[in-house]
Design an enzyme around this catalytic site. Sequence first.
Site, PDB file in Angstrom:
ATOM      1  N   ARG A 264       2.630  10.068  -1.669  1.00  0.00           N
ATOM      2  CA  ARG A 264       2.929  10.790  -3.067  1.00  0.00           C
ATOM      3  C   ARG A 264       1.793  11.399  -4.028  1.00  0.00           C
ATOM      4  NH1 ARG A 264       6.433   6.537  -2.551  1.00  0.00           N
ATOM      5  NH2 ARG A 264       5.405   5.486  -3.500  1.00  0.00           N
TER       6      ARG A 264
ATOM      7  N   MET B  72       0.896  -1.360   0.520  1.00  0.00           N
ATOM      8  CA  MET B  72       0.476  -0.326  -0.120  1.00  0.00           C
ATOM      9  C   MET B  72       1.135   0.867   0.145  1.00  0.00           C
ATOM     10  SD  MET B  72      -2.577  -1.139   2.590  1.00  0.00           S
ATOM     11  CE  MET B  72      -3.777   0.118   2.968  1.00  0.00           C
ATOM     12  N   ASP B  73       1.262   1.267  -1.502  1.00  0.00           N
ATOM     13  CA  ASP B  73       2.590   2.756  -0.924  1.00  0.00           C
ATOM     14  C   ASP B  73       2.405   3.613  -1.946  1.00  0.00           C
ATOM     15  OD1 ASP B  73       5.118   3.609   0.655  1.00  0.00           O
ATOM     16  OD2 ASP B  73       5.995   3.475  -1.606  1.00  0.00           O
ATOM     17  N   GLY B  74       2.777   4.784  -1.599  1.00  0.00           N
ATOM     18  CA  GLY B  74       2.298   5.214  -2.565  1.00  0.00           C
ATOM     19  C   GLY B  74       0.916   7.781  -2.067  1.00  0.00           C
TER      20      GLY B  74
ATOM     21  N   THR C  74       2.463  -1.136  -4.514  1.00  0.00           N
ATOM     22  CA  THR C  74       2.645  -0.126  -5.424  1.00  0.00           C
ATOM     23  C   THR C  74       3.278   0.728  -5.785  1.00  0.00           C
ATOM     24  OG1 THR C  74       1.177   0.693  -4.231  1.00  0.00           O
ATOM     25  CG2 THR C  74       0.066  -0.622  -5.455  1.00  0.00           C
TER      26      THR C  74
END
Length: 244
Positions: A6, A1-3, A188
């Site tokens: 950003r 569950m990255d971003g 991700t």
Amino acid sequence: MDGNRRYAKRKLLEEGAGHNAGAMALLNLIIYCYELGVKYITAYAFSIDNFQRKPSEVQKIMDLLKECMIVLAKIVKHHPIKVNFAGNLELLNAELRDEARKLMGATAEYSKFVVTICVCYCCTDDIVHSVEESCREKRYYHSYIGDSHDDDKDHDGKDDERYMIKLVDIEKNMYMAVTPDPDVLIRTGDKHRLSNFLQWQTCHSLLASLSTDWPEIGVWHLVKVVLDFQQNYDYFIRKRLQRL
């Protein structure tokens, strides 16, 4: 569950809005998996290392976790979904910890679809926790049960295998023992590292790195990953059989 952060920065959103979108993406993905017939889904929601972030951001994530628990509690009243929370739950505040255990207890008998949310988790802590639990079990066996089996020692005077920690003990005592090893791990944000997540469990898993940030993940991303796994299914099955 990255971003999540950003995504918020790229969209010129206020601080914390990316986590809101990320939480919604998780709930949507749970629905997609349920409808596609995927039986198990595990989400890395909050790492132990994330406690090092700004207190306001940590609190935002904890508030979202509570909201997700409320939504999931409503969903499981209408669908047979089992919910697990894996990790060192003692690091959560008492209210969140109690809510997590309540939700796990309410869905414990379900098995059609299993959602595991990793909170206060990292794989190194999972391994250390498992080793500690295994040592406690063996020490208990030796202290309270082993004394009555002194005659079971071999001719060299060594304790028999019941006192040894084995692979099955380690895997049984892991936080992630609540769910099978994953077939696919999706990362991700165009990241190609595991970031201390399920290293033990993913040695024979398909690693899918998506360029999209987590809040933008959709059903077609999921379909593409599933199709890729199906194309490589025979290879992964052979690898897993070699492990047995």
